[in-house]
Design an enzyme around this catalytic site. Structure first.
Site, mmCIF file in Angstrom:
data_model
loop_
_atom_site.group_PDB
_atom_site.id
_atom_site.type_symbol
_atom_site.label_atom_id
_atom_site.label_comp_id
_atom_site.label_asym_id
_atom_site.label_seq_id
_atom_site.Cartn_x
_atom_site.Cartn_y
_atom_site.Cartn_z
ATOM 1 N N CYS A 82 -2.593 0.355 -15.256
ATOM 2 C CA CYS A 82 -2.865 1.774 -15.505
ATOM 3 C C CYS A 82 -1.796 2.357 -16.436
ATOM 4 C CB CYS A 82 -2.997 2.526 -14.186
ATOM 5 S SG CYS A 82 -3.797 4.142 -14.354
ATOM 6 N N HIS A 198 -7.396 -0.913 -11.694
ATOM 7 C CA HIS A 198 -6.466 -1.197 -10.601
ATOM 8 C C HIS A 198 -6.905 -2.461 -9.866
ATOM 9 C CE1 HIS A 198 -4.028 2.525 -10.612
ATOM 10 N NE2 HIS A 198 -5.101 3.024 -11.181
ATOM 11 N N GLU A 200 -5.386 -4.031 -7.596
ATOM 12 C CA GLU A 200 -5.034 -3.946 -6.167
ATOM 13 C C GLU A 200 -6.083 -3.184 -5.363
ATOM 14 O OE1 GLU A 200 -3.378 -0.102 -7.858
ATOM 15 O OE2 GLU A 200 -3.718 -2.163 -8.544
#
Length: 219
Positions: A82, A198, A200
């Site tokens: 990001c 993202h 994660e």
């Protein structure tokens, strides 16, 4: 030596990134740190982030992390997430600030009104875009790379952002997505791999990318 350093400059999903990396690399030493020396010693470096580019750059400076991050981006396996992608570029329209200048190009804001788009997007001139762009989008791989190993070419990843990167060197684009027009959402340069989405928060595809990063040995 710390296997993986996650850079803490006061922004980003540090715990989520750390937990995801621990899941895919249970034997690795993973440290969330704001200590420049720990970043320098680490074998791999991850720079996550959410928020505004001016705040990100200011915090890097205030914590003495700018030089350590730049050295990592030029010398060891480096993953930007990001804002960790956007900071690598020359400049950003967000606050009209200079970035780290490691990847050539500019960070642009999404148009609040969509441009005319291809018919398959179902978008016509004048349609409003929601900014920030938030949610799941297909990521289309535009270059072979070890971090795409085992990930389908149109896998879906989770995005939250109001700005996107505009590459000055298109050969460094590793993937693109649509909102509604195509935009670069991953770049690859030597030992750097950086993404707008993202991993994660992106379930199996995201975990696969993080696992690939842990195993990646840049040439």
């Amino acid at each position: 030596m710390t296997d993986i350093a996650i850079v803490d400059y006061g922004m980003g999903n540090l715990r989520s990134v750390s937990k995801a990396l621990e899941h895919v690399a249970p034997g690795a030493s993973i440290t969330v740190t704001e200590d420049p020396e720990v970043v320098r010693r680490a074998g791999r470096v991850v720079v996550p982030g959410q928020g505004a580019m001016p705040d990100c750059l200011r915090e890097l400076e205030m914590r003495g992390l700018r030089e350590a991050v730049m050295n990592a981006a030029m010398s060891k396996p480096f993953l930007g997430i990001c804002i960790g992608l956007q900071m690598l570029f020359d400049s950003s329209e967000e606050g009209n600030v200079e970035g780290l200048g490691i990847v050539p190009g500019t960070v642009r804001r999404f148009f609040p009104t969509a441009r005319p788009a291809a018919s398959e997007t179902g978008v016509t001139n004048g349609q409003r875009l929601k900014v920030p762009h938030m949610g799941w989008n297909e990521v289309h791989q535009s270059a072979n790379h070890p971090l795409w190993k085992g990930i389908p070419g149109n896998a879906r990843f989770y995005f939250v952002h109001s700005y996107y990167v505009e590459n000055a060197n298109p050969s460094q684009a590793a993937a693109f997505s649509h909102y509604p027009s195509p935009f670069t959402c991953a770049v690859a340069k030597d030992n750097i791999f950086a993404v707008q989405f993202h991993p994660e928060k992106s379930h199996n595809a995201g975990l696969a990318l993080l696992r690939n990063f842990v195993q990646w040995e840049p040439a």
